[in-house]
Motif scaffolding. Sequence first.
Motif, PDB file in Angstrom:
ATOM      1  N   ARG A   1       0.873  -1.084   0.006  1.00 48.37           N
ATOM      2  CA  ARG A   1       0.055  -0.091   0.029  1.00 48.37           C
ATOM      3  C   ARG A   1       0.889   1.435  -0.045  1.00 48.37           C
ATOM      4  NH1 ARG A   1      -1.301   3.505   3.997  1.00 48.37           N
ATOM      5  NH2 ARG A   1      -3.040   4.650   3.639  1.00 48.37           N
ATOM      6  N   SER A   2       1.904   1.131   0.823  1.00 54.63           N
ATOM      7  CA  SER A   2       2.577   2.616   0.937  1.00 54.63           C
ATOM      8  C   SER A   2       3.627   3.049  -0.261  1.00 54.63           C
ATOM      9  CB  SER A   2       3.478   2.203   2.177  1.00 54.63           C
ATOM     10  OG  SER A   2       2.931   2.292   3.495  1.00 54.63           O
ATOM     11  N   THR A   3       4.173   1.733  -0.909  1.00 53.87           N
ATOM     12  CA  THR A   3       4.740   1.992  -1.979  1.00 53.87           C
ATOM     13  C   THR A   3       4.029   2.533  -3.223  1.00 53.87           C
ATOM     14  OG1 THR A   3       4.711  -0.349  -2.544  1.00 53.87           O
ATOM     15  CG2 THR A   3       6.639   0.410  -1.324  1.00 53.87           C
ATOM     16  N   TRP A   4       3.000   1.559  -3.474  1.00 51.61           N
ATOM     17  CA  TRP A   4       1.964   2.473  -4.691  1.00 51.61           C
ATOM     18  C   TRP A   4       1.339   3.791  -4.303  1.00 51.61           C
ATOM     19  CZ3 TRP A   4       2.202   0.538  -9.216  1.00 51.61           C
ATOM     20  CH2 TRP A   4       2.542  -0.958  -9.193  1.00 51.61           C
ATOM     21  N   LEU A   5       0.952   3.882  -2.956  1.00 49.11           N
ATOM     22  CA  LEU A   5       0.506   5.384  -2.779  1.00 49.11           C
ATOM     23  C   LEU A   5       1.767   6.540  -2.945  1.00 49.11           C
ATOM     24  CD1 LEU A   5      -2.098   4.874   0.145  1.00 49.11           C
ATOM     25  CD2 LEU A   5      -2.510   5.017  -2.437  1.00 49.11           C
ATOM     26  N   LEU A   6       2.880   5.974  -2.478  1.00 53.64           N
ATOM     27  CA  LEU A   6       3.935   7.104  -2.561  1.00 53.64           C
ATOM     28  C   LEU A   6       4.266   7.342  -4.247  1.00 53.64           C
ATOM     29  CD1 LEU A   6       6.088   8.803  -1.031  1.00 53.64           C
ATOM     30  CD2 LEU A   6       7.660   6.739  -1.471  1.00 53.64           C
ATOM     31  N   GLY A   7       4.052   6.348  -4.813  1.00 50.72           N
ATOM     32  CA  GLY A   7       4.457   6.281  -6.649  1.00 50.72           C
ATOM     33  C   GLY A   7       3.390   7.261  -7.045  1.00 50.72           C
ATOM     34  N   LEU A   8       2.034   6.962  -6.474  1.00 49.25           N
ATOM     35  CA  LEU A   8       0.729   7.417  -7.210  1.00 49.25           C
ATOM     36  C   LEU A   8       0.922   9.027  -6.893  1.00 49.25           C
ATOM     37  CD1 LEU A   8      -1.748   7.436  -8.631  1.00 49.25           C
ATOM     38  CD2 LEU A   8      -2.702   7.138  -6.400  1.00 49.25           C
ATOM     39  N   THR A   9       1.402   9.562  -5.506  1.00 51.92           N
ATOM     40  CA  THR A   9       1.496  10.807  -5.350  1.00 51.92           C
ATOM     41  C   THR A   9       2.568  11.342  -5.940  1.00 51.92           C
ATOM     42  OG1 THR A   9       0.782  10.282  -3.015  1.00 51.92           O
ATOM     43  CG2 THR A   9       1.776  12.231  -3.387  1.00 51.92           C
ATOM     44  N   ASN A  10       3.638  11.154  -6.211  1.00 55.37           N
ATOM     45  CA  ASN A  10       4.950  11.446  -6.994  1.00 55.37           C
ATOM     46  C   ASN A  10       4.633  11.623  -8.466  1.00 55.37           C
ATOM     47  OD1 ASN A  10       6.222  11.834  -4.462  1.00 55.37           O
ATOM     48  ND2 ASN A  10       7.663   9.951  -4.697  1.00 55.37           N
ATOM     49  N   SER A  11       3.774  10.587  -9.026  1.00 58.73           N
ATOM     50  CA  SER A  11       3.803  10.845 -10.278  1.00 58.73           C
ATOM     51  C   SER A  11       2.421  11.664 -10.796  1.00 58.73           C
ATOM     52  CB  SER A  11       3.459   9.279 -10.850  1.00 58.73           C
ATOM     53  OG  SER A  11       2.269   8.581 -10.272  1.00 58.73           O
ATOM     54  N   ALA A  12       1.637  12.141  -9.914  1.00 59.26           N
ATOM     55  CA  ALA A  12       0.518  12.940 -10.258  1.00 59.26           C
ATOM     56  C   ALA A  12       0.565  13.851 -11.352  1.00 59.26           C
ATOM     57  CB  ALA A  12      -0.113  13.480  -8.997  1.00 59.26           C
ATOM     58  N   PRO A  13       1.517  14.770 -11.188  1.00 58.11           N
ATOM     59  CA  PRO A  13       1.687  15.785 -12.346  1.00 58.11           C
ATOM     60  C   PRO A  13       1.725  15.302 -13.748  1.00 58.11           C
ATOM     61  CG  PRO A  13       3.124  16.205 -10.442  1.00 58.11           C
ATOM     62  CD  PRO A  13       2.872  14.833 -10.458  1.00 58.11           C
ATOM     63  N   TYR A  14       2.328  13.992 -13.822  1.00 54.82           N
ATOM     64  CA  TYR A  14       2.673  13.319 -15.321  1.00 54.82           C
ATOM     65  C   TYR A  14       1.611  12.918 -15.718  1.00 54.82           C
ATOM     66  CZ  TYR A  14       6.922  14.289 -12.679  1.00 54.82           C
ATOM     67  OH  TYR A  14       8.014  14.899 -12.148  1.00 54.82           O
ATOM     68  N   LEU A  15       0.527  12.178 -14.808  1.00 62.12           N
ATOM     69  CA  LEU A  15      -0.609  11.617 -15.125  1.00 62.12           C
ATOM     70  C   LEU A  15      -1.569  12.765 -15.534  1.00 62.12           C
ATOM     71  CD1 LEU A  15      -2.716   9.381 -14.993  1.00 62.12           C
ATOM     72  CD2 LEU A  15      -3.570  10.080 -12.632  1.00 62.12           C
ATOM     73  N   CYS A  16      -1.419  13.844 -15.112  1.00 58.51           N
ATOM     74  CA  CYS A  16      -2.182  14.921 -15.444  1.00 58.51           C
ATOM     75  C   CYS A  16      -1.769  15.589 -16.894  1.00 58.51           C
ATOM     76  CB  CYS A  16      -2.026  16.178 -14.528  1.00 58.51           C
ATOM     77  SG  CYS A  16      -3.133  17.781 -15.088  1.00 58.51           S
ATOM     78  N   CYS A  17      -0.606  15.590 -17.050  1.00 60.07           N
ATOM     79  CA  CYS A  17       0.279  16.089 -18.519  1.00 60.07           C
ATOM     80  C   CYS A  17      -0.316  15.281 -19.463  1.00 60.07           C
ATOM     81  CB  CYS A  17       1.743  15.844 -18.238  1.00 60.07           C
ATOM     82  SG  CYS A  17       2.396  17.383 -17.307  1.00 60.07           S
ATOM     83  N   ALA A  18      -0.319  13.703 -19.087  1.00 59.33           N
ATOM     84  CA  ALA A  18      -0.752  12.687 -20.421  1.00 59.33           C
ATOM     85  C   ALA A  18      -2.061  12.770 -20.516  1.00 59.33           C
ATOM     86  CB  ALA A  18      -0.117  11.480 -19.837  1.00 59.33           C
ATOM     87  N   LEU A  19      -3.058  12.978 -19.536  1.00 59.52           N
ATOM     88  CA  LEU A  19      -4.610  12.861 -20.017  1.00 59.52           C
ATOM     89  C   LEU A  19      -5.043  14.029 -20.219  1.00 59.52           C
ATOM     90  CD1 LEU A  19      -5.474  10.232 -17.027  1.00 59.52           C
ATOM     91  CD2 LEU A  19      -4.663   9.845 -19.340  1.00 59.52           C
ATOM     92  N   ILE A  20      -4.613  15.332 -19.648  1.00 61.52           N
ATOM     93  CA  ILE A  20      -5.224  16.507 -19.835  1.00 61.52           C
ATOM     94  C   ILE A  20      -4.054  17.461 -20.257  1.00 61.52           C
ATOM     95  CG2 ILE A  20      -6.821  18.092 -18.742  1.00 61.52           C
ATOM     96  CD1 ILE A  20      -7.509  16.226 -16.643  1.00 61.52           C
ATOM     97  N   GLY A  21      -3.164  17.776 -19.594  1.00 59.64           N
ATOM     98  CA  GLY A  21      -2.463  19.076 -19.751  1.00 59.64           C
ATOM     99  C   GLY A  21      -1.905  19.392 -21.114  1.00 59.64           C
ATOM    100  N   CYS A  22      -1.065  18.108 -21.672  1.00 58.99           N
ATOM    101  CA  CYS A  22      -0.694  18.114 -23.166  1.00 58.99           C
ATOM    102  C   CYS A  22      -1.834  18.494 -24.100  1.00 58.99           C
ATOM    103  CB  CYS A  22      -0.169  17.041 -23.399  1.00 58.99           C
ATOM    104  SG  CYS A  22       1.509  16.651 -22.644  1.00 58.99           S
TER     105      CYS A  22
END
Length: 639
Positions: free
Chosen positions: A169-190
Motif C-alpha cells: 500500500r505505501s509503495t503504490w501510494l507514494l508512487g501515485l502521489t509523486n507521479s500525479a503531475p505526469y498523469l495530468c500531463c498525459a491525460l489533460i495537460g498536453c
Amino acid sequence: MVEPQEKVAHDSSSGEDEPKNHARSDARNDSGVLSPRTSVTAGDKVRRNVNAKLANPLAGYSHTDLEDMGAQYATKYQLGDESDIRAFRLGAVLAQDPYKYDECRGLDEEEVQILRKEFTSKWHQPRLMYVVIVLCSTCAAVQGMDETVVNGGQLFYGPQFGIGGKDSRSTWLLGLTNSAPYLCCALIGCWLTVPFNHWFGRRGTIFITCLFSALACLWQGFVNTWWHMFIARFFLGFGIGPKSATVPIYAAETTPPAIRGALVMQWQVWTAFGIMLGYVSDLVFFQVKDTAHIKGLNWRLMMASAMFPALIVITFVFVCPESPRWYMSKGRHAKAYRSTMKLRYSKVQAARDVFYMHTLLDAESHMKVGQSKILELITVPRNRRALIASEIVMFMQQFCGINVIAYYSSQIFVEAHFSEISALSASLGFGVINWLFAIPAIYTIDTYGRRNLLLTTFPLMSLFLFFTGFSFWMPEETMHTARIACIALGVYLVAIAYSPGEGPVPFTYSAEAYPLYLRAYGMSLATATTWFFNFVLAITWPRMLAAFKPQGAFGWYASWNIIGWWLVLLFMPETKGKTLEELDQVFSVPTHIHAAYGLRQIPYFFQRYIFRRHVEPERLYERENSDFADTGYDAEAQH
C-alpha cells in the motif's frame, strides 16, 4: 548492398517527383533485394508536394515577382509608410533565401552589414531578444525544479502521511502521489496546449501555466494527507504540460533562423539546470526545524520553493513581445510586424521574417491531402515510419531509467545506507553532472548525429545501470565505503551517458521527423507519450524497488536500454543534416530494408573499429553517395 533510393528532385510547378536517367530502372538490385527506389503513387506525390511547398513556399519566384508581392502585402494590411513598403519589397526577396543577401539589389550598406552580421556573428542580437532567451531559459528551469524538489521532500512527507513504508500500500501510494503531475500531463495537460495557445497566445499561455505551477507548489506546502498532496500535484500538471510544448514553439517563432536551433536546444540544458536547483533547495531546507504548530516545515519549504522561478517568469513575461506568428494567425498583421521589429535590428529583417511567416501560413491554409491528418500519421507509410521512430525515442527517454534517479535518487541513496543529508548531497552531485554534460549536447547532436549518439549511449547506460544495481550486493559490513562509492559512481556515470544521448535527441528528432503539415499533431502525440511513460515510471518505482530490490530494479531498466539499442538500430533512420526532401527519401525506405541495413552495420562496425580493417560504409541513400551529389539545376538539366 542495398540500392540507394532516388533523391527527390522537386519541380515547383508540377509538384511531381520524376526520376532521373540511371543505368538500371527496375525495382530490384543485383542481389535481388527490393530496392528503396519504388514507384511513387499519386497520393505520395501530393504529400511530397505539400511538404516541399511548406519547405519554401517562395521557391520558383523571380525577384521582380517577389518585390511586387512584398509591396502588395504591405499595402493590403497597411503596415506602414513608404519606408516600410520598401522594406517589404526587399524583405520578400530575402525571404526566398536569407543567405543570398548579397544578390538583393536595393539594400544600403548598413542593411548589408546587419544581414551579414546575422550569420557571421549570430549571437549579435537586440537586447530584447536576450530577454526572450532569459524567459525561455527560466521557463525550462521552472520545469526542472517542479520535477525534482519532490526528491528530498518525499523522505519526510512519506512517513508523515503513513506511506513511507515498504508494504504494498505505501509503495503504490507514494508512487501515485509523486507521479500525479505526469498523469495530468498525459491525460489533460498536453491536450490543453492548442486551446490555451488559441485563446491566450504564447505569452498568455506561459503566464497562465507558470501561475498554475506557482500556486500548485505553494499548495503542496500546506497539505496534511497523501490524497491532498496527490490533488495538489495533479494540479501542477496543468502548469507542466502546456508549458513544455509552448515555450519551444515561442522560442522558434521569435528567434532568427541563425540561432533558432541552438535556442530550442537550450530547453534541455536549462531544464537540467532546474533539476539541479531542485536538489539545491532540498539541501538548503533540510535542517529547518519544526515549529510548535507546523510539523514537517522542512519538506513544506522544499515543495513550495519551486514556485520562485515561476514567479520570476510571471513578473516579466509580458515585457517580451508576443509571437509574430500567433498575431498573424489571428489576422493582426500590423501587430506581427511591430512585434518582429522589436526583435530585429532593421526593418528589412523584420519585413523578411514577417512576409515569410505570412506566405507559409497562407500555404498551410490551402494544403489539403484528402483525409484526416490523424489518419495520415498511421496510414501513410512514410509518416508511419516517422511515427514509429519518434515513439521509440520518446518511450525510451523514460524507460532508459534516468528519471527514476531524478525523482528517487535520495531514496536510492538512503537504501544504500547513506544518511539523509548525505543522500541529498549525492543527489545534488547527480544534478550538477546532468546539467554540465547537457551543455556539450548542443554541439554533439549536430556533429555525431541522433542515431549514432543513441547507439553509443544506450549500451553505456545499460552497463552503468547494471553496475549501480550490482554494487548493492557488496557487503555493507566489510565494504561500506567502497559500496557507497560504487553506487554513487554508477549513478553519476548514468547521468554522463544520458546527457548527450537520450537527453536532447527525443524532442529534436520528433520535431524534424514528421512532415511539416503533420508536425503539430506528431509533436502533441510525442509529448503525451513521454509524459505518460514518465507517469508509469514514477508510480511503479517505489513498488519495484521493494519487490525487485535495487539489483533487480536497476537491472530492469538496464535491460530496457539493450532493447532500446536494437529498436534504434532497426527502426530509427538518421535525420541529421537532412533537408525536408531528403527526409521524405529517408522515411520512404521500407522498414524491412532499413532493418536489414541496420543488422549489416554490426559486422561493419567490428570489421572497421575492432579489427581495424579498411571497409567502405554501406550507402543506403543516394544523398550519401558522391556520385549523386547535388551539382545544381544547370547540371541536372544536362542529364
